[in-house]
Design a protein around this motif. Sequence first.
Motif, PDB file in Angstrom:
ATOM      1  N   THR A 294    -102.826  68.802  91.774  1.00  0.00           N
ATOM      2  CA  THR A 294    -102.080  70.047  91.602  1.00  0.00           C
ATOM      3  C   THR A 294    -101.720  70.670  92.951  1.00  0.00           C
ATOM      4  O   THR A 294    -100.579  71.072  93.185  1.00  0.00           O
ATOM      5  CB  THR A 294    -102.909  71.047  90.779  1.00  0.00           C
ATOM      6  N   LEU A 295    -102.693  70.725  93.835  1.00  0.00           N
ATOM      7  CA  LEU A 295    -102.454  71.345  95.144  1.00  0.00           C
ATOM      8  C   LEU A 295    -101.361  70.615  95.920  1.00  0.00           C
ATOM      9  O   LEU A 295    -100.583  71.235  96.646  1.00  0.00           O
ATOM     10  CB  LEU A 295    -103.747  71.372  95.967  1.00  0.00           C
ATOM     11  N   ALA A 296    -101.329  69.309  95.734  1.00  0.00           N
ATOM     12  CA  ALA A 296    -100.360  68.508  96.481  1.00  0.00           C
ATOM     13  C   ALA A 296     -98.925  68.931  96.181  1.00  0.00           C
ATOM     14  O   ALA A 296     -98.037  68.774  97.013  1.00  0.00           O
ATOM     15  CB  ALA A 296    -100.548  67.033  96.158  1.00  0.00           C
ATOM     16  N   THR A 297     -98.711  69.475  94.999  1.00  0.00           N
ATOM     17  CA  THR A 297     -97.333  69.839  94.659  1.00  0.00           C
ATOM     18  C   THR A 297     -97.056  71.324  94.896  1.00  0.00           C
ATOM     19  O   THR A 297     -95.952  71.796  94.689  1.00  0.00           O
ATOM     20  CB  THR A 297     -97.014  69.519  93.189  1.00  0.00           C
ATOM     21  N   LEU A 298     -98.067  72.055  95.313  1.00  0.00           N
ATOM     22  CA  LEU A 298     -97.877  73.496  95.557  1.00  0.00           C
ATOM     23  C   LEU A 298     -97.708  73.789  97.049  1.00  0.00           C
ATOM     24  O   LEU A 298     -98.341  74.694  97.567  1.00  0.00           O
ATOM     25  CB  LEU A 298     -99.088  74.268  95.034  1.00  0.00           C
ATOM     26  N   THR A 299     -96.911  73.002  97.707  1.00  0.00           N
ATOM     27  CA  THR A 299     -96.780  73.173  99.155  1.00  0.00           C
ATOM     28  C   THR A 299     -95.739  74.235  99.478  1.00  0.00           C
ATOM     29  O   THR A 299     -95.025  74.704  98.600  1.00  0.00           O
ATOM     30  CB  THR A 299     -96.359  71.853  99.816  1.00  0.00           C
ATOM     31  N   LYS A 300     -95.678  74.580 100.738  1.00  0.00           N
ATOM     32  CA  LYS A 300     -94.776  75.633 101.167  1.00  0.00           C
ATOM     33  C   LYS A 300     -93.337  75.322 100.801  1.00  0.00           C
ATOM     34  O   LYS A 300     -92.838  74.231 101.005  1.00  0.00           O
ATOM     35  CB  LYS A 300     -94.874  75.827 102.681  1.00  0.00           C
ATOM     36  N   ASN A 301     -92.703  76.326 100.262  1.00  0.00           N
ATOM     37  CA  ASN A 301     -91.336  76.141  99.805  1.00  0.00           C
ATOM     38  C   ASN A 301     -90.331  76.278 100.945  1.00  0.00           C
ATOM     39  O   ASN A 301     -90.337  77.240 101.685  1.00  0.00           O
ATOM     40  CB  ASN A 301     -91.041  77.183  98.723  1.00  0.00           C
TER      41      ASN A 301
END
Length: 599
Positions: A294-301
Amino acid sequence: MIAVAESAMKGAGAVKNGVGLALPYHEIWVEDFEFISREGELPAPICVVAHEVISGRTIRLWRDQFQSSPPYRSDADVLIVTYYGSAEVGCRLALGWPVPERMLDLFTEFRNLTNGKSAKPKSGLLDAMAWFRLASMSVGDKDLMRDLILSNQTIDHNRDRILDYCEQDVLATAALLKVMMPTLDVARALLRGRYMASVARMERCGVPIDKPLLGRLETRRHALQDQLIADVDQAFGVYEGRSFKRKRFEDYLRREGIVWPRTEKGQLSLSKGTFKDMAQLHPKLEPLRQLRKTLATLTKNKLAVGADGRNRTMLSPFRSKTGRNQPSNSKFIFGQPAWMRSLIKPEKDRAVAYIDWSQQEFGIAAALSGDEAMTEAYRSGDPYLSFAIQADAAPPEATKASHKDIRDQFKALVLAVQYQMTAEGLARRLGCSVFKAETLLRLHRRTFSTFWAWSDRIENIALVTRSIRTMFGWRLDVGSDVNLRTIRNFPMQATGAEMLRLACCMATEEGINVVAPVHDAVMIEDAAASIDSTVKRMQAIMAEASRIVLGGFELSSDAKVVRWPNRYVDEKGGEMFQRVMRLLTELEARRLEHESVAA
DNA sequence: TCTATATCACCC
DNA sequence: AAACGGGTGATATAGA
C-alpha cells in the motif's frame, strides 16, 4: 497493401528542387519557437523564427507581432521542418495558427537513425549536430538562453538576444536537414512527422482530473501513511517514521528465527514476490506485506495538472527503442498506480472512454508471421482458450468458466512467449515445475510452428543485417551486445507503436479529442450526449489503423465509457481506491472533530 | 549532506 | 531468489 501504406504517408515523392534536396515542395520552412512552459499548462509562445531553405528568406516574430495566422505558408505544398515539432505545433495551437499539413521532424529522424547504437547518443539538437560534426553553439550558451527565457521578467528586455538564439537554432536545424537528407526515407519520415502534430493536439487536450480530490489526497498523504504504519508496525517495529529499515527488519527476523532469502549481493530480498512467498510460510508477516504494498503506491504526487484541472505533460514520442511514447511516469496519470486512475473524472456533461486493442501483440504476431493457427486463435475472440483447445489441453466445448485454470495457464504462456521467457521464468510465474513449463513452451512451438519459424527468421535477419525495422521504417541498430529477446519482441511492440501512432493521427485530424495515448489504447473525451457515437468512430479508426499497418489484418478493440458524475475505475485498482477514500474521509472527519473541540 | 548504486514498484 | 520485452521513478543504503 503498398497503396494503402502510401496513402498513409500523404505527399511523399522524390523530385529534386533548387537546393538539391529530394523534396517535392515549393517552399521548405524550418521553424522554431521559444516559449514558456509551465507544468500542466499550455505553452506560452515568446517568439518564432522561420527560415525558408530554397529562397534563404528568414522571418523573425516577437510575441507582440503574432497575428491570427503565420506570415508564411504551411499547406500541403509546403514542408515544415522542425526539431521536436510537437513543441512547435503546440505553440501554433496556442496561437490559433494552423497545424502544418506536411512535417519533417529531425529529432524523430535522428532518433531513428541512432536508435539502439551502443554509443547511445542523447538526442537534443546539439547532440545531433555533434553527431554529424557540425559546428554549433555550446551547451553552456544554450543553458544560459534557457535560463534567460525561464526568468520570465527579463524576456522582453532580451528580445534581440532571444531572437538571435532562436535563429541560430533554426539555422542549425537547416544545416542538419542538409546532412541528414541522404539518410532519410522521406515518405516514412513524413508519416512520423505527421504524428508529431497529433502529439501536440493530445498534449493540449490533457486528461480531466478531479483536482479537489487530488488536493485532499496530497494534504493527507503523510497522515494516511502514518495511520497505515501505526496500525501494522506495532507488531514488527521495523519502521522509523515513514521509512522501512532493513536493519530493523533483519533484527526482527533474527528474533523470530526466520531465515530470509537474499539477493546476489547479499542484501535481504524485499521484493513483492519474496514477501508473498514468505508470508505464505509465516502468515504473521501478511499484514506487513500488505502495508508495504500500500505504501509503495502512496508516493508523493507530481502529476502535472493545470489550473483547469487537466493532466498535461510531454508525451515524449519516439523515446523508447521500439518507438513508443515515453512520458514521465510521475507526471502522467497513466504512469501512476492503477487506483490513482480514479482521479480521472470528466467535467459536467462530458464523458471519457478508454479504448484498447484486444490482445494487440498476439494479433500482430499472428498477422506478421502469417501463422494460421494463431490467426484462428485471435479471431475466436479468446486466443488463450482457443490455444488451449488447439493444443488439446481443453476440449472443443471448453468455456472461460468451465476451464478457468487451463485458460489462465495458457494466458501466462502466451505472455511468456511474447517476452521470450525461459522455462524457469514461466515455471516461477505459474508456480509449476520447470518440466511442466518446458512442456507448455513446446506446446506453443508445436501449435504455432509458423510463428516460430518466422521468429527465428527475424532473429537471423537482424543478426546478419545488424538492424531490424518495422513496415513503416522504425529501426533498431543491432550491436554486438544485443539481447536476443529484444530482437524477437521488437516486431510486435514496435508495430503496435506504429499502429497507435497512425490511429492517433487519423483521430486527431478528424477532430476527435484524444486525451492520452497508452501504448495499446487511447483515452478520448467528448460531450456525454455524443460519446457513444464518437467511440464507434474511434473504434473504426483503430480497426482501419490495424489493417493499414498489418496489411489487411484487423484487430478488434474494447471500450469503456465513463460519464460525469462518475469517475474512471481501473479494475486492478478499484479496491485500493475505495480503501484510500475510506481512510481519507476518516482522517478528515477526525480533523474536523478536533477543530470543533478546539473552537 | 550530497551522489551513486542496488533494488524495487509501477505502467503496457 | 530468481534468465521477461519496452520503460520511469522512489527509496534505502553505501560511500565521498
